[in-house]
Design a protein around this motif. Structure first.
Motif, short mmCIF file in Angstrom:
data_model
loop_
_atom_site.label_atom_id
_atom_site.label_comp_id
_atom_site.label_asym_id
_atom_site.label_seq_id
_atom_site.Cartn_x
_atom_site.Cartn_y
_atom_site.Cartn_z
N LEU A 1 -12.87 -4.96 -6.89
CA LEU A 1 -11.56 -4.31 -6.94
C LEU A 1 -10.80 -4.54 -5.64
O LEU A 1 -9.61 -4.87 -5.66
N ALA A 2 -11.47 -4.39 -4.51
CA ALA A 2 -10.83 -4.57 -3.21
C ALA A 2 -10.28 -5.99 -3.04
O ALA A 2 -9.24 -6.18 -2.40
N SER A 3 -10.94 -6.97 -3.63
CA SER A 3 -10.49 -8.35 -3.49
C SER A 3 -9.16 -8.60 -4.20
O SER A 3 -8.47 -9.57 -3.91
N THR A 4 -8.78 -7.71 -5.11
CA THR A 4 -7.50 -7.87 -5.82
C THR A 4 -6.35 -7.22 -5.06
O THR A 4 -5.19 -7.44 -5.40
N VAL A 5 -6.67 -6.42 -4.04
CA VAL A 5 -5.64 -5.71 -3.28
C VAL A 5 -5.07 -6.62 -2.21
O VAL A 5 -5.80 -7.23 -1.44
N LYS A 6 -3.76 -6.67 -2.19
CA LYS A 6 -3.04 -7.48 -1.21
C LYS A 6 -2.19 -6.52 -0.37
O LYS A 6 -1.92 -5.39 -0.79
N PRO A 7 -1.76 -6.93 0.81
CA PRO A 7 -0.90 -6.05 1.61
C PRO A 7 0.32 -5.54 0.83
O PRO A 7 0.74 -4.40 0.99
N SER A 8 0.85 -6.37 -0.04
CA SER A 8 2.03 -5.97 -0.83
C SER A 8 1.72 -4.85 -1.81
O SER A 8 2.63 -4.14 -2.24
N LEU B 1 0.35 -2.03 -1.30
CA LEU B 1 0.69 -0.73 -0.73
C LEU B 1 2.19 -0.55 -0.55
O LEU B 1 2.66 0.55 -0.33
N GLN B 2 2.93 -1.64 -0.67
CA GLN B 2 4.38 -1.58 -0.52
C GLN B 2 5.09 -1.42 -1.86
O GLN B 2 6.24 -1.01 -1.92
N ASN B 3 4.40 -1.75 -2.94
CA ASN B 3 4.99 -1.72 -4.27
C ASN B 3 4.45 -0.51 -5.02
O ASN B 3 3.25 -0.42 -5.29
N LYS C 1 -1.09 1.55 -10.03
CA LYS C 1 -2.11 0.85 -10.82
C LYS C 1 -3.45 0.88 -10.09
O LYS C 1 -4.49 1.14 -10.69
N LEU C 2 -3.44 0.65 -8.78
CA LEU C 2 -4.66 0.68 -7.97
C LEU C 2 -5.29 2.06 -8.01
O LEU C 2 -6.51 2.19 -8.19
N LYS D 1 3.34 5.97 1.60
CA LYS D 1 4.66 5.57 2.08
C LYS D 1 5.01 6.26 3.40
O LYS D 1 5.53 5.64 4.32
N LYS D 2 4.73 7.55 3.48
CA LYS D 2 5.07 8.33 4.67
C LYS D 2 4.25 7.91 5.88
O LYS D 2 4.73 7.93 7.01
N SER D 3 3.00 7.53 5.65
CA SER D 3 2.10 7.22 6.76
C SER D 3 2.52 5.99 7.53
O SER D 3 2.19 5.86 8.70
#
Length: 91
Positions: free
Chosen positions: A29-36, A38-40, A46-47, A72-74
């Motif tokens: 699962l972690a390998s599918t996470v990209k920096p973007s 957390l921005q989208n 979905k994550l 977002k706030k962090s």
């Protein structure tokens, strides 16, 4: 992410969920996470739902909104997954 933190997170997830989740499943699962991710907001939602399903812990829409708002706030660095995991474990 350092090895002891990884083990600590996995143990906390297994304890909270009452379900044995393998490190391989987390890594997949972690390998599918990209920096973007957390921005989208849609990708972040979905994550959150994927993690919820993997841990077999239902997450209300209100909690999803709170997690999204906290991320977002962090202003956390999206490359630092350790910070995200710590925040989610304290939720």
């Amino acid at each position: 992410m350092n090895k002891s933190f990884h083990k600590e997170v996995l143990n906390a997830i297994n304890k909270k969920s009452g379900k044995k989740i393998s490190s391989g499943a987390v890594n997949k699962l972690a390998s599918t996470v990209k920096p973007s991710t957390l921005q989208n907001e849609a990708q972040l939602r979905k994550l959150i739902k994927q993690v919820s399903a993997m841990a077999n812990i239902p997450v209300s829409e209100e909690t999803v909104k709170e997690i999204v708002a906290a991320v977002k706030k962090s202003g956390m660095n999206p490359n630092n997954m350790e910070s995200l995991m710590k925040m989610m474990l304290n939720k």
